[in-house]
Design an enzyme around this catalytic site. Structure first.
Site, mmCIF file in Angstrom:
data_model
loop_
_atom_site.group_PDB
_atom_site.id
_atom_site.type_symbol
_atom_site.label_atom_id
_atom_site.label_comp_id
_atom_site.label_asym_id
_atom_site.label_seq_id
_atom_site.Cartn_x
_atom_site.Cartn_y
_atom_site.Cartn_z
ATOM 1 N N HIS A 260 0.772 -1.292 0.238
ATOM 2 C CA HIS A 260 0.055 0.369 0.199
ATOM 3 C C HIS A 260 1.125 1.208 0.070
ATOM 4 C CE1 HIS A 260 -3.293 -2.682 1.332
ATOM 5 N NE2 HIS A 260 -2.337 -2.869 2.015
ATOM 6 N N ARG B 219 -5.171 1.323 13.111
ATOM 7 C CA ARG B 219 -6.048 0.889 11.523
ATOM 8 C C ARG B 219 -7.305 2.756 11.847
ATOM 9 N NH1 ARG B 219 -10.993 -2.113 8.845
ATOM 10 N NH2 ARG B 219 -12.034 -0.989 11.001
ATOM 11 N N TYR C 168 -6.204 1.066 -2.779
ATOM 12 C CA TYR C 168 -7.681 0.628 -2.622
ATOM 13 C C TYR C 168 -8.200 2.474 -1.933
ATOM 14 C CZ TYR C 168 -6.036 0.838 2.496
ATOM 15 O OH TYR C 168 -5.431 1.024 3.828
ATOM 16 N N ARG D 85 -14.222 -8.922 4.783
ATOM 17 C CA ARG D 85 -14.867 -7.872 5.665
ATOM 18 C C ARG D 85 -15.815 -7.519 4.873
ATOM 19 N NH1 ARG D 85 -10.665 -5.372 8.220
ATOM 20 N NH2 ARG D 85 -8.857 -6.663 7.163
ATOM 21 N N HIS E 209 -1.693 -12.397 4.100
ATOM 22 C CA HIS E 209 -1.722 -12.913 5.500
ATOM 23 C C HIS E 209 -1.895 -14.331 5.710
ATOM 24 C CE1 HIS E 209 -0.475 -8.997 5.594
ATOM 25 N NE2 HIS E 209 -1.904 -8.340 5.757
ATOM 26 N N ASP F 268 4.411 -4.898 2.020
ATOM 27 C CA ASP F 268 2.805 -3.752 2.949
ATOM 28 C C ASP F 268 2.511 -2.272 3.180
ATOM 29 O OD1 ASP F 268 0.597 -4.082 3.850
ATOM 30 O OD2 ASP F 268 0.577 -5.359 4.956
HETATM 31 C C1 NGQ Z 1 -4.805 -1.776 4.783
HETATM 32 N N1 NGQ Z 1 -3.589 -3.636 6.189
HETATM 33 O O1 NGQ Z 1 -5.685 -2.292 3.901
HETATM 34 O O2 NGQ Z 1 -4.186 -1.280 4.744
HETATM 35 C C2 NGQ Z 1 -5.058 -3.274 5.248
HETATM 36 C C3 NGQ Z 1 -5.440 -2.555 7.230
HETATM 37 C C4 NGQ Z 1 -7.573 -3.029 6.793
HETATM 38 C C5 NGQ Z 1 -3.397 -4.803 6.711
HETATM 39 N N2 NGQ Z 1 -4.646 -5.556 6.697
HETATM 40 C C6 NGQ Z 1 -6.901 -2.188 6.816
HETATM 41 N N3 NGQ Z 1 -1.945 -4.720 7.270
HETATM 42 O O3 NGQ Z 1 -7.245 -4.397 6.930
HETATM 43 O O4 NGQ Z 1 -8.800 -3.421 7.234
HETATM 44 ZN ZN ZN Z 2 -2.563 -4.666 3.052
#
Ligand code: NGQ
Ligand code: ZN
Length: 465
Positions: free
Chosen positions: A61, A89, A128, A216, A279, A330
């Site tokens: 990201h 987050r 995203y 999710r 993951h 990541d």
């Molecule tokens: C992300 N990052 O989309 O950047 C996610 C966090 C989420 C990681 N999972 C946000 N490492 O999973 O809702």
């Molecule tokens: Zn990620």
């Protein structure tokens, strides 16, 4: 025209080889990889150190590079519980809320230059943040995706662009939060975005795929429709998904469906070699076996998984099922392919109280075994021919710095070991080539200083907003 490079030592898919002559064409594709070449053709340059395959970075990201290091103090979750992934987050969302297109491009460009200098030759961008800060689509809906493509092209790194489908804040189609407004798209709007992005991706040799953010964030019906739409655009396009990263997510999935996330996915989607399960930290024994057998790649991000307190992936269980894996940086608290491998192996050692856990019978030297596995898995996840030093693959490789104090005087395999386990957080990369183009000389990208200055400036601007 053909191009050549002679390497006294090179790590081929079968292991270390001597006197390897690499030949590639104008498209940057290897046309010959010939060990035991007594006399290279006249005018062929010789690599100054051991040659290793370029590492695909299977999960990024990019914007989070500008947040790295800024969340390392104890806060609290809204419900009063201990600092965690979820409180991180919240901070990350706050940061993402302000980002503009020029800032994203500057951050991504600096990051991709850092990646090249650290031995990554390709990146899978899990993208995203789609809309403007108010949550409205930009006049050109692909504005931010194009910023990432431009950053990759300018840096000279290979790219797999994975626009992210994001619709809900939790299992069962819970409405999105305010902090997620820049991510949200209907399935139709996602498919239109993919159509828009296909030509610019093709034009720069980037691969276009799709990333349902997580179970999710994507309800079952949307998942089905988006995958069908993707197939109509490109039936072999890569598919990446965050899955089973946090135990809270596993519990919520069980409460919603009666199944754990990976089991649910395997039952509701045709998971195969196109998939990268990012993951996949929390699987039971049955899920390890089934997911490994699917041919999907496990997208392991050891530094981020450690930083966010995710848990430890059971690599021996995965490999026992012939599971494929690769590495990603990541959130970019670490941008160094060698350190990522080190952290992965150390997590396994700490969990199993053994050593050299990621070595194999065929490749007992753990750094070499890990580099080869991660290049192959990373290439599969990228959906590009970047799987190492073999005919038909892209000429992506790095030359180790044989003069680095940790490497000097060692044999080639031990130099790679020292690079991974003993370079003291410095880089022992001397040169990097992508698609046969020499991008890093003496450890530095040609625009290293400018790219890093741009990143720093964009970060300062964001922090002062
Ligand atoms: C992300 N990052 O989309 O950047 C996610 C966090 C989420 C990681 N999972 C946000 N490492 O999973 O809702
Ligand atoms: Zn990620």
């Amino acid at each position: 025209m053909t191009h050549t490079l002679f390497a006294p030592q090179a790590l081929l898919p079968t292991g270390w080889a001597q006197d390897v002559l690499l030949t590639w064409n104008d498209q940057g594709q290897l046309t010959q990889v010939q060990p035991d070449t007594a006399t290279p053709p006249e005018g062929t340059a010789t690599a100054a150190g051991p040659l290793i395959p370029g590492m695909p970075n299977l999960h990024s990201h990019a914007f989070q590079r500008a947040l790295a290091g800024l969340t390392e103090y104890r806060g609290q979750n809204a419900d009063g519980s201990q600092d965690s992934f979820w409180s991180w987050r919240t901070l990350m969302y706050r940061f993402a809320a302000k980002l503009g297109p020029e800032q994203l491009e500057a951050i991504a460009y600096g990051l991709y230059v850092e990646m090249l200098e650290a031995g990554y030759t390709a990146v899978c961008e899990f993208h995203y943040v789609h809309h403007d800060p108010s949550g409205r689509p930009y006049a050109d809906d692909a504005t931010l995706a194009r910023a990432l493509l431009r950053a990759a092209r300018r840096a000279g790194i290979g790219m797999t662009l994975l626009p992210v489908l994001y619709q809900a804040s939790g299992f069962g189609g819970l409405p999105p939060h305010e902090g997620q407004r820049r991510f949200i798209r209907s399935t139709d709007s996602m498919l239109r975005l993919l159509e828009t992005l296909k030509p610019p991706c093709d034009a720069q040799g980037a691969r276009l795929g799709l990333a349902p953010h997580s179970l999710r964030a994507v309800p079952p019906e949307a998942l089905r429709e988006a995958l069908a739409g993707l197939d109509a655009i490109d039936p072999t396009a890569p598919i990446h998904i965050h899955i089973a990263e946090q135990t809270q997510e596993v519990d919520a999935c069980v409460a919603w469906s009666g199944q754990r996330p990976v089991a649910w996915l395997l039952d509701h989607a045709e998971v195969n070699t196109r998939w990268c399960l990012v993951h996949a930290t929390h699987m039971d024994a049955h899920e390890y076996a089934r997911a490994a057998a699917s041919g999907a790649v496990a997208g392991l991000c050891p530094s981020t998984e450690g930083n966010l307190g995710d848990g430890i992936f059971d690599l021996p269980a995965w490999v026992a099922g012939a599971g494929r894996w690769g590495i990603g940086s990541d959130s970019h608290t670490c941008v160094n392919a060698a350190e990522e491998l080190m952290l992965l192996e150390y997590g396994q050692r700490l969990a199993t109280r053994q050593r050299n856990v990621c070595a194999s019978a065929a490749q007992p030297q753990v750094a070499s075994a890990m580099a080869l596995a991660a290049v192959q898995g990373g290439a599969q996840a990228a959906g590009r021919a970047v799987g190492g030093l073999a005919t038909g693959q892209q000429a992506d490789f790095a030359v180790l710095d044989a003069q680095h104090p940790s490497l000097q005087g060692l044999n080639a395999a031990d130099m790679l070991s020292a690079h991974v386990f003993a370079s003291h957080r410095s880089s022992a990369i001397d040169a990097v080539w992508v698609a046969g183009q020499h991008r890093v000389h003496g450890g530095r990208h040609a625009d290293s200083a400018g790219a890093i200055a741009g990143l720093v400036q964009a970060r300062s601007a964001l922090l002062s907003q």
